[in-house]
Write an enzyme that holds these catalytic residues in place. Structure first.
Site, mmCIF file in Angstrom:
data_model
loop_
_atom_site.group_PDB
_atom_site.id
_atom_site.type_symbol
_atom_site.label_atom_id
_atom_site.label_comp_id
_atom_site.label_asym_id
_atom_site.label_seq_id
_atom_site.Cartn_x
_atom_site.Cartn_y
_atom_site.Cartn_z
ATOM 1 N N GLU A 103 -7.720 8.488 -10.107
ATOM 2 C CA GLU A 103 -7.460 7.536 -9.016
ATOM 3 C C GLU A 103 -6.697 8.259 -7.917
ATOM 4 O O GLU A 103 -5.714 8.950 -8.184
ATOM 5 C CB GLU A 103 -6.641 6.349 -9.547
ATOM 6 C CG GLU A 103 -6.222 5.352 -8.475
ATOM 7 C CD GLU A 103 -5.374 4.201 -9.039
ATOM 8 O OE1 GLU A 103 -5.612 3.766 -10.181
ATOM 9 O OE2 GLU A 103 -4.461 3.760 -8.325
ATOM 10 N N GLU B 28 -0.561 2.956 -0.421
ATOM 11 C CA GLU B 28 -0.062 1.732 -1.043
ATOM 12 C C GLU B 28 1.219 1.368 -0.305
ATOM 13 O O GLU B 28 1.918 2.245 0.209
ATOM 14 C CB GLU B 28 0.252 1.957 -2.523
ATOM 15 C CG GLU B 28 -0.957 2.050 -3.404
ATOM 16 C CD GLU B 28 -0.549 2.100 -4.863
ATOM 17 O OE1 GLU B 28 -0.707 1.084 -5.551
ATOM 18 O OE2 GLU B 28 -0.049 3.158 -5.289
#
Lengths: 285, 516
Positions: free
Chosen positions: A164, A169
């Protein structure tokens, strides 16, 4: 913005040839500097500028539906729908909207777009121009997931073995800071390889910013606007676990509510919250 | 908001504005002269207007610093205290060279004990020594502070200059740590601050119940800053509610009474809410034949009917609104009939009043009551809003030994509050704080305190049957042996809202002592 990046990268290529050793040393110190190692990714493979009102291009994007298992593994509180109330395109902008409403047992609805099975690529430059939402418990993300992600059968790999790459974020309660992370075997969940970047004299919910990575077989560079703020090398990854980034990945863009990373919204969190995406672009060498 | 809602200030501000205009005129002439000289010398043509305008604009400095290691561009007295007559202690202000956040010096404030004979709290303002500063390039006032112990400072802010207080901003109840901590006071709309003189305001009382315990706090690096990290403005009024009130025709009040606030989200994710003066807001009345709002936020009720007042700051809509139902004319207070020789009057058109310091002391930091003397439809009355307690102070203590009663006419609002429970206190200026006469009014019949007076006396513990009607209350003056009050030197009349009853607003007229 785009042109500027290209220009600075061309320059760094020349510098790279002359001072590659110096460049590498500076890169490890993580200072945003033009002499960092930057690969040329100028060949635009695909893009979405969201120029067709009302349509989320089905050749590029699929929309999630539901709450996953345990709130997508993070105890997130939202239900992802494919309704226009949660994701829509208008005037060149993709709007992902988190709404406070009772929906199939969840207290919030929102949306998650994915290019899984539609647009997948190994290496390259992935970037998006986004205006972020705000408030306690708001968790937007722009990230990549290994295309081989699955249940471990038929040649698929269970996360985190599938890898990932979190390009961006953000916690709505910390509006000046974003995080860029890598998850893989030996460095996942609460223990990723990660770095935060804080805006000086500005915040991410006031205007659009570009979030991007440049990914090669030997490193992943993270940048915000024209600032290269981190490089994670294959060597660094292999000190902790296995480099699983030599296979195609797909793109995810979503706006979560609650979850382990941000905690629940509180009574000061304003709803609805919107994540505005101006464009998504993917380049290769 | 401190010192706000004083309608009489309007006159002063008009005066100040006129003076300012004159000054500006003179300045302009000077610059035109200079420009002409320049023109001759350099033989430049066609830029006269441009130059003089620019020069005029530059007359207000843009310095953001207020106190770094010394006061920056402040008046010589540096600290201008609140009125000591209101209990402000002027002794506890200074600087400290041994405790600083950064550099050579910090501001040191010794908050007095509640019973300190120099005054029970400390507070005041810092004023620009020049014509004011252009702060439009900043978005917040910031400073570092720490306390000798953990404590709460009642108020910090800026925009108060003791003249207009036009752009007053207050951050209430900040929590001090015993280590240095940075505080941020957002500017509600910086584009308004083109010539601000009020650089800083603070007010602090001691810790705990009376007599509060004193402590020390330090402030350093006090300055206006462009943080760039403020976002998500959420201006509000009336607690974001759609408030509906009934008022009298001819009434006038300030929107400052309706909890005007601005909120910005800080980089820390904290929503920082400040109280903001009406002048930051742009108000709209849905019917200007009923209610009109001035730029300073003064509402005048000019006709019968209903009007909804909404607002915005810098284009952002304010959450909450105020709808005023204007029912009818303001009722005329009863005319006193006693002979002047039997009366000592505090506030009445029928008699000559004793001189007072004020009809509202705006006692910081705990008083919320706004208002005071005002004129409604030609009647001079006292109007109190946002009521918790309020005091009238006589300039010279009076002798009421001969008097038998205190008479007060009270007008409750049209919609009568429930559980009216108020306390009237008489105090003298030279006895210890525990000797006074007090009388409960409002018809409640439980016992309160031995000094409260007879709750069964129907004339003093009056019941208010209807709103919008004047009620005369006659409080007997009781023997000193029962109350401890020194009747020869009475100087304070205080009205309190006890037990948090629902009274928020009322009018008073004909406040006087008399003998039967």
């Amino acid at each position: 913005m785009d042109k500027k990046n290209k220009k600075s990268m061309r320059m760094t290529t020349i510098l790279l040839k002359t001072f590659s050793l110096v460049g590498l040393l500076i890169a490890f110190s993580c200072t945003p500097d033009e002499t960092q190692v930057v690969t040329e990714f100028q060949d635009l493979v695909f893009y979405d500028e969201f120029d067709t009102d009302g349509l989320i291009n089905p050749d590029i994007w699929g929309l999630s539906d539901g709450t996953g298992t345990d709130g997508w593994g993070n105890n997130e509180l939202q239900y992802y729908t494919d309704r226009t109330e949660n994701a829509s395109v208008r005037k060149g902008i993709l709007t992902i909207k988190a709404v406070e409403e009772d929906f199939s047992g969840a207290a919030y609805t929102s949306a998650r777009l994915s290019t899984k099975g539609l647009k997948e690529q190994k290496y390259g430059r992935f970037e998006a121009r986004i205006k972020l939402p705000t408030g306690q418990g708001i968790w937007p993300a722009f990230w990549l997931l290994g295309a081989n992600n699955g249940d471990g059968t038929n040649g698929t790999e269970i996360w985190p073995n599938s890898g990932e790459i979190d390009i961006m974020e953000y916690r709505g309660q910390a509006p000046t800071i974003i995080h860029g992370s890598l998850h893989g075997p030996g460095y996942s969940a609460a223990n990723p390889i990660t770095k935060s970047y804080a805006l000086e004299n500005d915040r991410f919910d006031n205007d659009f910013h570009i979030f991007g990575i440049e990914w090669t077989a030997s490193y992943i560079n993270y940048y915000v606007d024209d600032v290269l703020y981190n490089q994670i090398t294959r060597e660094q990854v292999e000190e902790k676990g296995v480099w699983v980034f030599d296979q195609p990945f797909f793109i995810m863009i979503n706006l979560a509510v609650g979850g382990d990373f941000v905690g629940a919204p509180n009574n000061e969190t304003v709803f609805p919250q919107t994540m505005l995406v101006d464009y998504v672009k993917v380049y290769k060498k | 908001m401190v010192q706000n809602g004083k309608l009489e200030l309007t006159f002063i501000s008009t005066l100040v504005n006129n003076i300012k205009k004159d000054k500006m005129k003179t300045t302009k002439y000077k610059y035109i002269k200079a420009t002409l000289l320049l023109l001759l010398a350099l033989s430049i043509t066609s830029c006269e207007r441009e130059l003089s305008d620019k020069a005029e604009f530059a007359t207000y400095g843009t310095t953001g610093n207020i106190f770094i290691d010394a006061p920056v561009g402040l008046t010589d007295q540096f600290f201008v205290s609140f009125d000591p007559a209101g209990g402000a202690n002027t002794e506890g202000f200074g600087t400290d060279e041994s405790v600083t956040y950064q550099g050579a010096s910090a501001i040191r404030i010794d908050v007095p004990a509640g019973d300190d004979f120099n005054g029970g709290f400390i507070g005041g303002i810092f004023v620009d020594r020049g014509t004011g500063r252009n702060l439009t390039g900043y978005d917040a006032l910031t400073f570092w502070a720490k306390g000798s112990t953990t404590a709460t400072i009642g108020l910090v802010g800026f925009g108060t200059d003791f003249i207009e207080d036009k752009y007053a901003v207050g951050l209430e109840n900040i929590k001090l740590s015993t280590d240095w901590r940075k505080y941020t006071i957002p500017i509600p709309d910086a584009s308004k601050l083109i010539q601000e003189k009020g650089m800083f305001i603070f007010s602090a009382g001691g810790i705990g119940a009376f007599p509060e315990m004193g402590y020390t706090f330090w402030m350093d690096e006090l300055k206006f800053e462009k943080l760039g990290t403020l976002g998500q403005p959420q201006p509000a009024m009336a607690n974001k509610e759609d408030k509906v009130e009934t008022k009298f025709l001819g009434d006038q009040f300030s929107m400052a009474d309706y909890g005007l606030t601005q909120t910005f989200n800080l980089a820390s994710g904290i929503n920082q809410t400040v109280t903001a003066a009406p002048s930051y807001f742009s108000f709209t009345s849905s019917d200007i034949e009923v209610a009109r709002v001035s730029d300073a936020g003064i509402v005048s009720l000019v006709g019968s009917g209903a009007a909804k007042i909404t607002a915005s700051i810098a284009g952002v809509a304010v959450a909450g609104s105020l709808t005023i139902n204007v029912a009818g004319a303001f009722p005329v207070a009863p005319t006193p009939s006693l002979a002047a020789s039997n009366v000592i009057s505090i506030f009445s058109d029928a008699y000559t009043d004793e001189a007072v310091d004020f009809y509202n002391g705006f006692w910081l930091p705990f008083q919320t009551t706004l208002g005071g003397e005002t004129t409604i439809d030609g009647q001079s009355v006292l109007n109190y809003t946002n009521f918790n307690f309020v005091g009238t102070q006589l300039t010279t203590p009076i002798d009421i030994s001969e008097m038998t009663h205190l008479s007060i006419d009270i007008l409750m609002p049209e919609v009568l509050p429930t559980d009216i429970d108020m306390l009237v206190q008489l105090k003298s200026d030279n006895t210890d704080p525990n000797t006074f006469q007090q009388q409960r009014i409002g018809g409640q019949t439980y016992a309160w305190d031995p000094r409260t007076g007879d709750v069964n006396d129907t004339e003093s513990n009056a019941t208010f049957e209807t709103g919008g009607v004047w009620k005369t209350i006659k409080i007997p003056i009781r023997p000193t042996s029962e109350t401890g009050l020194d009747k020869t030197t009475v100087n304070l009349i205080i009205i309190e809202n006890i037990k948090n009853s629902n009274v928020t607003e009322f009018h008073i007229d004909n406040l006087y002592f008399y003998k039967e």
